[in-house]
Design an enzyme around this catalytic site. Structure first.
Site, mmCIF file in Angstrom:
data_model
loop_
_atom_site.group_PDB
_atom_site.id
_atom_site.type_symbol
_atom_site.label_atom_id
_atom_site.label_comp_id
_atom_site.label_asym_id
_atom_site.label_seq_id
_atom_site.Cartn_x
_atom_site.Cartn_y
_atom_site.Cartn_z
ATOM 1 N N MET A 23 -1.170 -3.595 6.030
ATOM 2 C CA MET A 23 -1.093 -5.054 5.886
ATOM 3 C C MET A 23 0.040 -5.677 6.710
ATOM 4 O O MET A 23 0.712 -6.588 6.249
ATOM 5 C CB MET A 23 -0.937 -5.413 4.399
ATOM 6 C CG MET A 23 -2.086 -4.941 3.523
ATOM 7 S SD MET A 23 -3.700 -5.522 4.072
ATOM 8 C CE MET A 23 -3.636 -7.204 3.465
ATOM 9 N N ARG A 24 0.217 -5.200 7.924
ATOM 10 C CA ARG A 24 1.192 -5.829 8.825
ATOM 11 C C ARG A 24 0.470 -6.256 10.086
ATOM 12 O O ARG A 24 -0.332 -5.484 10.624
ATOM 13 C CB ARG A 24 2.304 -4.847 9.241
ATOM 14 C CG ARG A 24 3.110 -4.262 8.122
ATOM 15 C CD ARG A 24 3.902 -5.265 7.349
ATOM 16 N NE ARG A 24 4.937 -5.922 8.134
ATOM 17 C CZ ARG A 24 5.597 -7.012 7.708
ATOM 18 N NH1 ARG A 24 5.304 -7.549 6.556
ATOM 19 N NH2 ARG A 24 6.537 -7.555 8.454
ATOM 20 N N HIS A 75 -12.362 -3.238 8.721
ATOM 21 C CA HIS A 75 -12.343 -4.583 8.143
ATOM 22 C C HIS A 75 -13.533 -4.724 7.194
ATOM 23 O O HIS A 75 -14.662 -4.396 7.572
ATOM 24 C CB HIS A 75 -12.429 -5.626 9.261
ATOM 25 C CG HIS A 75 -12.341 -7.022 8.744
ATOM 26 N ND1 HIS A 75 -11.166 -7.556 8.254
ATOM 27 C CD2 HIS A 75 -13.274 -7.991 8.607
ATOM 28 C CE1 HIS A 75 -11.396 -8.790 7.843
ATOM 29 N NE2 HIS A 75 -12.662 -9.079 8.046
HETATM 30 C C1 GRF Z 1 -10.214 -1.880 2.591
HETATM 31 O O1 GRF Z 1 -11.171 -2.721 2.034
HETATM 32 C C2 GRF Z 1 -10.076 -2.137 4.055
HETATM 33 O O2 GRF Z 1 -11.266 -2.486 4.672
HETATM 34 C C3 GRF Z 1 -9.122 -3.287 4.103
HETATM 35 O O3 GRF Z 1 -8.202 -3.035 3.072
HETATM 36 C C4 GRF Z 1 -8.813 -2.218 2.084
HETATM 37 C C5 GRF Z 1 -7.974 -0.983 1.956
HETATM 38 O O4 GRF Z 1 -8.440 -0.119 0.948
HETATM 39 N N1 GRF Z 1 -8.575 -3.439 5.414
HETATM 40 P P1 GRF Z 1 -7.906 1.364 0.874
HETATM 41 O O5 GRF Z 1 -6.380 1.279 0.871
HETATM 42 O O6 GRF Z 1 -8.406 2.104 2.060
HETATM 43 O O7 GRF Z 1 -8.419 1.900 -0.405
#
Ligand code: GRF
Length: 209
Positions: free
Chosen positions: A93-94, A112
């Site tokens: 998340m960066r 995504h």
């Molecule tokens: C997933 O839905 C991915 O597509 C999104 O963030 C979520 C991460 O889930 N970018 P995880 O940490 O892989 O369980």
């Protein structure tokens, strides 16, 4: 052929990371998950990775404050120290700067939870329900400087049901994610997907699951 050394970058749960670790256990899989890096020390996925016997590193973004460049230099140094060749962003998340993206250009994938180019950004499941789409899904794409853009390597969809909630839809899309990310990484590691190729297609398109 030597397996490509892959780092999975996470910030949270790490279920996609686990799907990649499990796929990479296959003898004929062309990549190994050599490292899991989290920017959050409390990411649940770190414990899973350790349990699975995968090396982990924490590059906490907080001490760097607003200095994204310094954070990314630290991240890059860690990846190079571990001789990483490919990166999979999995719930990382960066936002990454053009410098980092350029350094790993053509060697970094992201997943995504939507059918790009629809619903870039956050809250994709809620927005899909609000828009009333009939199909929703997930996409693996090369990372380019623009967020949630970049050539698509794999994509697959599920039918949206009338009684779907954000969480029921998210659950079915997550199954798609866990299926297509290993396929996409395989295609990249085998040289069947490239940033410049118009016909990347590692994942089956179209499903009624
Ligand atoms: C997933 O839905 C991915 O597509 C999104 O963030 C979520 C991460 O889930 N970018 P995880 O940490 O892989 O369980």
């Amino acid at each position: 052929m030597a397996k490509k050394r892959v780092a999975v970058l996470i910030s949270g749960r790490g279920s996609n990371m686990m799907a990649l670790i499990e796929a990479a256990r296959g003898e004929d899989y062309p990549a190994e998950i050599a490292l899991v890096v989290s920017n959050r020390p409390d990411a649940a996925g770190l414990a899973w990775a350790r349990e699975a016997g995968v090396a982990t590193a924490i590059v906490d973004h907080r001490p760097f404050g607003e200095n994204r460049a310094a954070f990314e230099r630290a991240l890059d140094a860690e990846l190079r120290a571990q001789r990483i060749e490919l990166i999979c962003l999995a719930g990382f998340m960066r936002l990454l700067t053009p410098w980092f993206v350029g350094r790993w250009s053509g060697r970094m994938l992201n997943i995504h939870p939507a059918l790009l180019p629809q619903f870039r950004g956050l809250d994709t499941h809620r927005r899909a329900l609000e828009a009333g789409v009939k199909r929703h899904g997930a996409t693996v794409h090369f990372v380019v400087p623009e967020m949630d853009a970049g050539p698509i390597v794999a994509q697959d969809w599920v039918a949206v049901r009338a009684d779907d909630t954000e969480s029921t839809l998210a659950e079915r899309v997550l199954e798609v994610e866990h299926r297509i990310y290993p396929q996409a990484l395989r295609a990249l590691a085998e040289g069947r997907a490239s940033l410049r190729s118009a016909d990347n297609d590692a994942g089956s398109r179209g499903s009624s699951a």
